[in-house]
Design a protein around this motif. Structure first.
Motif, mmCIF file in Angstrom:
data_model
loop_
_atom_site.group_PDB
_atom_site.id
_atom_site.type_symbol
_atom_site.label_atom_id
_atom_site.label_comp_id
_atom_site.label_asym_id
_atom_site.label_seq_id
_atom_site.Cartn_x
_atom_site.Cartn_y
_atom_site.Cartn_z
ATOM 1 N N ASP A 1 7.962 -8.300 8.249
ATOM 2 C CA ASP A 1 7.910 -7.014 8.950
ATOM 3 C C ASP A 1 8.449 -5.897 8.065
ATOM 4 N N ILE A 2 9.504 -6.181 7.319
ATOM 5 C CA ILE A 2 10.062 -5.191 6.386
ATOM 6 C C ILE A 2 9.027 -4.847 5.328
ATOM 7 N N LEU A 3 8.358 -5.857 4.794
ATOM 8 C CA LEU A 3 7.311 -5.612 3.789
ATOM 9 C C LEU A 3 6.197 -4.735 4.346
ATOM 10 N N GLU A 4 5.788 -4.984 5.573
ATOM 11 C CA GLU A 4 4.724 -4.186 6.198
ATOM 12 C C GLU A 4 5.112 -2.706 6.209
ATOM 13 N N VAL A 5 6.353 -2.432 6.572
ATOM 14 C CA VAL A 5 6.824 -1.044 6.612
ATOM 15 C C VAL A 5 6.934 -0.482 5.198
ATOM 16 N N VAL A 6 7.430 -1.258 4.252
ATOM 17 C CA VAL A 6 7.555 -0.799 2.863
ATOM 18 C C VAL A 6 6.178 -0.466 2.296
ATOM 19 N N TYR A 7 5.190 -1.310 2.534
ATOM 20 C CA TYR A 7 3.836 -1.022 2.036
ATOM 21 C C TYR A 7 3.273 0.241 2.679
ATOM 22 N N ALA A 8 3.548 0.444 3.967
ATOM 23 C CA ALA A 8 3.080 1.662 4.636
ATOM 24 C C ALA A 8 3.777 2.893 4.062
ATOM 25 N N LEU A 9 5.074 2.801 3.802
ATOM 26 C CA LEU A 9 5.789 3.918 3.182
ATOM 27 C C LEU A 9 5.249 4.209 1.785
ATOM 28 N N ALA A 10 4.981 3.175 1.026
ATOM 29 C CA ALA A 10 4.419 3.368 -0.318
ATOM 30 C C ALA A 10 3.091 4.117 -0.232
ATOM 31 N N ALA A 11 2.258 3.756 0.726
ATOM 32 C CA ALA A 11 0.965 4.421 0.893
ATOM 33 C C ALA A 11 1.138 5.905 1.195
ATOM 34 N N THR A 12 2.226 6.274 1.902
ATOM 35 C CA THR A 12 2.431 7.692 2.222
ATOM 36 C C THR A 12 2.737 8.530 0.989
ATOM 37 N N ILE A 13 3.162 7.886 -0.097
ATOM 38 C CA ILE A 13 3.401 8.624 -1.340
ATOM 39 C C ILE A 13 2.310 8.345 -2.373
ATOM 40 N N GLY A 14 1.200 7.766 -1.898
ATOM 41 C CA GLY A 14 0.059 7.531 -2.774
ATOM 42 C C GLY A 14 0.168 6.305 -3.646
ATOM 43 N N CYS A 15 0.985 5.358 -3.252
ATOM 44 C CA CYS A 15 1.213 4.142 -4.034
ATOM 45 C C CYS A 15 0.632 2.948 -3.273
ATOM 46 N N SER A 16 -0.325 2.266 -3.876
ATOM 47 C CA SER A 16 -0.936 1.106 -3.228
ATOM 48 C C SER A 16 -0.001 -0.094 -3.294
ATOM 49 N N LYS A 17 -0.317 -1.093 -2.503
ATOM 50 C CA LYS A 17 0.446 -2.346 -2.519
ATOM 51 C C LYS A 17 0.448 -2.926 -3.935
ATOM 52 N N GLU A 18 -0.709 -2.891 -4.593
ATOM 53 C CA GLU A 18 -0.823 -3.433 -5.943
ATOM 54 C C GLU A 18 0.026 -2.646 -6.935
ATOM 55 N N GLU A 19 0.004 -1.312 -6.808
ATOM 56 C CA GLU A 19 0.821 -0.481 -7.690
ATOM 57 C C GLU A 19 2.303 -0.739 -7.457
ATOM 58 N N LEU A 20 2.684 -0.881 -6.189
ATOM 59 C CA LEU A 20 4.081 -1.156 -5.872
ATOM 60 C C LEU A 20 4.514 -2.492 -6.465
ATOM 61 N N LEU B 1 8.341 5.865 10.203
ATOM 62 C CA LEU B 1 8.332 4.687 9.331
ATOM 63 C C LEU B 1 9.729 4.410 8.793
ATOM 64 N N GLU B 2 10.429 5.466 8.407
ATOM 65 C CA GLU B 2 11.794 5.290 7.907
ATOM 66 C C GLU B 2 12.701 4.729 9.003
ATOM 67 N N MET B 3 12.521 5.201 10.229
ATOM 68 C CA MET B 3 13.285 4.660 11.356
ATOM 69 C C MET B 3 12.906 3.201 11.607
ATOM 70 N N LYS B 4 11.594 2.901 11.468
ATOM 71 C CA LYS B 4 11.115 1.529 11.672
ATOM 72 C C LYS B 4 11.709 0.608 10.615
ATOM 73 N N LEU B 5 11.839 1.090 9.393
ATOM 74 C CA LEU B 5 12.445 0.286 8.337
ATOM 75 C C LEU B 5 13.876 -0.091 8.714
ATOM 76 N N ASP B 6 14.630 0.881 9.201
ATOM 77 C CA ASP B 6 15.998 0.591 9.645
ATOM 78 C C ASP B 6 15.989 -0.443 10.771
ATOM 79 N N GLU B 7 15.071 -0.285 11.724
ATOM 80 C CA GLU B 7 14.958 -1.227 12.841
ATOM 81 C C GLU B 7 14.664 -2.637 12.342
ATOM 82 N N GLU B 8 13.704 -2.750 11.426
ATOM 83 C CA GLU B 8 13.304 -4.075 10.925
ATOM 84 C C GLU B 8 14.419 -4.715 10.101
ATOM 85 N N VAL B 9 15.127 -3.924 9.313
ATOM 86 C CA VAL B 9 16.253 -4.465 8.543
ATOM 87 C C VAL B 9 17.327 -4.971 9.506
#
Length: 102
Positions: free
Chosen positions: A58-77, A36-44
């Motif tokens: 596309d950047i937002l999609e990756v950011v929301y997925a990264l947030a979910a990996t640390i237990g943070c929902s889209k709404e919380e973010l 996901l971190e590599m994908k973020l670099d790719e999308e940027v």
């Protein structure tokens, strides 16, 4: 063709609908975060080249997925974003800090 990269969930179906065959595997959590971190670099990078709203999405999609990996929902973010925005502001004024004296 070999890709070896993180893809969106519906890509294998799309490949098969176009007559292809996708060889995939499910990543471990640690691999998923790393890719996901590599994908973020790719999308940027793609945004830097194309400067489109689609690339920003596309950047937002990756950011929301990264947030979910640390237990943070889209709404919380978005709530954290709003709190920081309210406290520090945004970038509407296009300000550039040259120096500061303490």
């Amino acid at each position: 063709m070999t890709y070896n990269k993180l893809i969106r969930d519906k890509i294998p179906e799309m490949i098969e609908q176009n007559g292809g065959k996708a060889v995939i595997r499910q990543l471990s959590h640690e691999e998923f975060v790393r890719f996901l971190e590599m994908k973020l670099d790719e999308e940027v990078g793609e945004y830097h080249r194309d400067k489109t709203a689609e690339e920003l999405a596309d950047i937002l999609e990756v950011v929301y997925a990264l947030a979910a990996t640390i237990g943070c929902s889209k709404e919380e973010l978005l709530e954290i974003y709003q709190q920081k925005h309210d406290a520090r502001g945004g970038f509407k004024k296009k300000l550039f800090l040259i120096s500061s004296e303490q």
